[in-house]
Design a protein around this motif. Structure first.
Motif, short mmCIF file in Angstrom:
data_model
loop_
_atom_site.label_atom_id
_atom_site.label_comp_id
_atom_site.label_asym_id
_atom_site.label_seq_id
_atom_site.Cartn_x
_atom_site.Cartn_y
_atom_site.Cartn_z
N SER A 340 0.83 -1.20 0.00
CA SER A 340 0.00 0.00 0.00
C SER A 340 0.86 1.25 0.00
CB SER A 340 -0.94 0.02 1.21
OG SER A 340 -0.21 0.08 2.41
N ALA A 341 0.39 2.23 -0.73
CA ALA A 341 1.01 3.56 -0.73
C ALA A 341 -0.10 4.54 -0.39
CB ALA A 341 1.61 3.87 -2.09
N ARG A 342 -0.05 5.11 0.79
CA ARG A 342 -1.15 5.94 1.27
C ARG A 342 -0.74 7.40 1.32
NH1 ARG A 342 -2.86 5.72 7.43
NH2 ARG A 342 -1.07 7.12 7.51
N ASN A 343 -1.57 8.26 0.75
CA ASN A 343 -1.36 9.71 0.82
C ASN A 343 -2.58 10.36 1.44
OD1 ASN A 343 1.08 9.48 -0.56
ND2 ASN A 343 0.08 9.64 -2.55
N VAL A 344 -2.35 11.35 2.26
CA VAL A 344 -3.43 12.11 2.89
C VAL A 344 -3.17 13.59 2.67
CG1 VAL A 344 -4.65 12.63 5.03
CG2 VAL A 344 -3.75 10.33 4.65
N VAL A 345 -4.19 14.32 2.26
CA VAL A 345 -4.08 15.77 2.11
C VAL A 345 -5.07 16.42 3.07
CG1 VAL A 345 -4.25 17.73 0.55
CG2 VAL A 345 -3.44 15.53 -0.32
N VAL A 346 -4.56 17.21 3.99
CA VAL A 346 -5.40 17.93 4.95
C VAL A 346 -5.35 19.42 4.59
CG1 VAL A 346 -5.76 18.57 7.36
CG2 VAL A 346 -4.99 16.25 6.78
N VAL A 347 -6.47 19.94 4.11
CA VAL A 347 -6.60 21.37 3.84
C VAL A 347 -7.61 21.92 4.85
CG1 VAL A 347 -7.19 23.14 2.15
CG2 VAL A 347 -6.13 21.00 1.39
N PRO A 348 -7.17 22.74 5.79
CA PRO A 348 -8.05 23.19 6.88
C PRO A 348 -9.39 23.73 6.37
CG PRO A 348 -5.81 23.88 7.32
CD PRO A 348 -5.81 23.30 5.94
N ALA A 349 -10.46 23.24 6.99
CA ALA A 349 -11.85 23.64 6.70
C ALA A 349 -12.33 23.20 5.33
CB ALA A 349 -12.03 25.15 6.86
N ALA A 350 -11.51 22.43 4.59
CA ALA A 350 -11.92 21.98 3.27
C ALA A 350 -11.97 20.46 3.17
CB ALA A 350 -10.99 22.53 2.20
N THR A 351 -11.15 19.76 3.96
CA THR A 351 -11.08 18.30 3.88
C THR A 351 -11.15 17.69 5.27
OG1 THR A 351 -8.69 18.07 4.14
CG2 THR A 351 -9.49 18.56 1.92
N HIS A 352 -11.31 16.38 5.29
CA HIS A 352 -11.15 15.63 6.52
C HIS A 352 -9.78 15.92 7.13
CE1 HIS A 352 -14.12 12.03 6.67
NE2 HIS A 352 -14.27 12.80 7.71
N CYS A 353 -9.70 15.92 8.46
CA CYS A 353 -8.40 15.93 9.11
C CYS A 353 -8.11 14.52 9.63
CB CYS A 353 -8.36 16.97 10.23
SG CYS A 353 -9.11 16.42 11.79
N PHE A 354 -6.97 14.34 10.26
CA PHE A 354 -6.60 13.01 10.74
C PHE A 354 -7.50 12.52 11.87
CE2 PHE A 354 -2.56 13.16 8.49
CZ PHE A 354 -2.33 11.81 8.24
N ASN A 355 -8.19 13.43 12.52
CA ASN A 355 -9.00 13.04 13.67
C ASN A 355 -10.46 12.78 13.30
OD1 ASN A 355 -9.09 12.47 16.44
ND2 ASN A 355 -9.94 14.47 16.92
N CYS A 356 -10.81 12.93 12.03
CA CYS A 356 -12.20 12.76 11.60
C CYS A 356 -12.56 11.27 11.48
CB CYS A 356 -12.43 13.44 10.26
SG CYS A 356 -12.54 15.23 10.33
N GLU A 357 -13.40 10.78 12.36
CA GLU A 357 -13.99 9.45 12.25
C GLU A 357 -12.98 8.32 12.07
OE1 GLU A 357 -16.88 9.55 9.12
OE2 GLU A 357 -18.40 10.39 10.42
N GLU A 358 -11.80 8.49 12.63
CA GLU A 358 -10.78 7.45 12.53
C GLU A 358 -10.57 7.01 11.08
OE1 GLU A 358 -11.04 4.27 15.35
OE2 GLU A 358 -12.07 5.49 16.82
N VAL A 359 -10.58 7.97 10.17
CA VAL A 359 -10.45 7.64 8.75
C VAL A 359 -9.10 7.00 8.45
CG1 VAL A 359 -10.34 8.62 6.43
CG2 VAL A 359 -12.05 9.44 8.05
N TYR A 360 -8.05 7.50 9.09
CA TYR A 360 -6.71 7.10 8.71
C TYR A 360 -6.06 6.10 9.67
CZ TYR A 360 -7.68 11.19 5.95
OH TYR A 360 -8.29 12.09 5.13
#
Length: 475
Positions: A340-360
């Motif tokens: 697996s190659a996992r990428n996460v992009v957090v843009v404040p107020a525009a996307t999920h953050c790392f703490n949203c619903e244990e997504v990551y």
């Protein structure tokens, strides 16, 4: 160089413009802000816009060329500011009739001087460190300024940043534009695709890379070859012989040296006008935190959820996009079960953050990084948490790291060049997994979760967030 910057989330910026330019009459609004102030050599001051306060038009006098607010309303707002937790104010109004470059009028000069004098004479008695700006919005441009009470001189705001997809950088019309030269020959093939303006914007960015391991070393070279000129690299590890199979540019003679210093030596010969600042340190260092909050974007190539969560909190508090890059191999009974190659992009107020619903990651795994070694062992003994022995090194190969970096680099390019509204409609990318000998690509795009305390209550807090106090010591 001291710079003054104003940062908005895209949502707040769009709302403000729609309020101020709703019709052909002048409008007025105040912005309640927090501050981000760095203490290193740049000494930047960033106004982080948190809330919009706009008065009911029934209570004020408006026309096409003038807006007048009763003193009682302004005094009430100032009292609210004094009693509240915000650290700065911005007074905004519109010149909706202005289709070209907007300017402060003579009446604006007189009114703003009175406002600034009152603020820095009376309000700072209660909040000594409070600061204030004024802005005027035209249909296409913005002017913005501060004030020096001692000399009674207006000062320029250097930049307005709108944090979203894509990022938007606005130079106020009353600020002289700083033109950045670009090596047209080196970046010719990129400019053919993305334009000279986009290449110049990239050269102005300050990018902080946290982690200089197998993935981080590839990212560092990729960023420089894309045209990033101002790079901060953070890692406390030294290169080991077991790193050579996947560490970009690594040679036997480099073993034993700090990775960040090897990277600096490897990167400088690639391009002209590079500025590279390195820290032989972990992320959990006050000086490091000070540099991070002054960044335009942060990229994480870390293997600690504690580090990811700190960067997530920093991103939200200081309105900084955070891109996370990782890869992994799962082996069971001698067979590869998952790549697996996992990428996460957090843009404040525009996307999920790392703490949203244990997504990551699951919170039980995440919490594991925050406790002492003795507590970890006790929790495992009592079966409260089930985790692998972190002393056992996980498998890692160069091609998988390259895949993760390549995909994240496209996200990075889109964030600042904006050739698509949302790159492949995603903010979380699981580039490739291998399950039952088949391959799949998973794409997810999520908005901030309404129940996430980080996304709802910790955005644009700036120095008020005191993020470093939560993470100052490891363990």
């Amino acid at each position: 160089m001291n710079r003054t910057i104003v940062k908005f989330t895209k949502e707040t910026f769009d709302e403000l413009k729609s309020l101020l330019l709703a019709d052909r009459n002048e409008k007025h609004a105040f912005l309640l802000c927090n501050l981000a102030q760095s203490s290193h050599h740049t000494c930047n001051t960033v106004f982080l816009v948190d809330k919009i306060v706009i008065f009911d038009e029934k209570e004020i006098s408006v026309s096409a060329v003038h807006v007048e607010i009763e003193n009682d309303l302004v005094n009430g707002l100032f009292q609210q500011f004094v009693n509240g937790k915000h650290q700065a104010l911005i007074s905004c109004h519109s010149h909706p009739f202005e289709e070209g470059n907007v300017w402060f009028s003579g009446i604006d000069d007189a009114n703003d001087q009175k406002l600034f004098e009152y603020f820095y004479t009376e309000i700072t008695k209660h909040k000594p460190d409070a600061q204030m700006l004024t802005m005027v919005f035209g249909q296409k441009t913005i002017a913005a300024r501060g004030y020096v009470k001692e000399t009674k001189v207006f000062t320029s705001v250097d930049q307005i940043v709108v944090v979203g997809y894509p990022m938007k950088y606005i130079t106020p019309v009353n600020k002289s534009h700083e033109d950045h030269t670009v090596d047209m020959k080196m970046y010719n093939r990129q400019i053919l695709g993305f334009g000279e303006a986009g290449q110049k914007e990239l050269s102005r960015l300050k990018v902080t890379l946290v982690g200089a391991g197998g993935t981080g070393s590839i990212l560092a070279e990729t960023l420089v070859r894309l045209g990033v000129k101002n790079l901060v690299i953070i890692d406390d590890d030294k290169l080991e012989d077991t790193n050579l199979n996947r560490w970009q540019g690594g040679k036997i003679c480099h073993v034993g040296r700090y990775k960040v210093n090897i990277l600096k030596d490897l990167l400088y010969p690639i391009a002209f006008d590079l500025k590279i600042k390195t820290f032989e340190s972990t992320l959990f260092n006050e000086e490091v935190i000070d540099y991070i909050k002054d960044s335009d974007v942060v990229i994480g190539a870390v293997d600690s959820n504690k580090a990811r969560y700190l960067l997530n909190r920093m991103a939200l508090a200081y309105l900084i996009p955070y891109l996370d890059c990782s890869s992994g191999i799962v082996v069971e009974q001698g067979n590869i079960k998952e790549l697996s190659a996992r990428n996460v992009v957090v843009v404040p107020a525009a996307t999920h953050c790392f703490n949203c619903e244990e997504v990551y990651f699951k919170k039980t795994e995440f919490a594991y990084d925050f406790v002492s070694e003795s507590m970890k062992k006790e929790a495992q003994r009592r079966k409260y948490i089930q985790v692998e022995d972190i002393s056992v090194k996980s498998p890692s190969v160069y091609p998988l790291n390259m895949l993760s970096v390549s995909t994240l680099s496209l996200e990075f390019m889109n964030l600042f060049w904006g050739y698509k509204d949302k790159m492949l409609e995603n903010t979380y990318i699981n580039c490739m997994t291998l399950e039952n000998q088949g391959q799949k690509i998973a794409w997810e795009h999520q908005k901030p979760n309404s129940s996430c305390i980080d996304c709802q209550d910790r955005v644009a807090l700036g120095d008020r967030a005191k993020v470093w106090e939560l993470f100052f010591k490891e363990g």
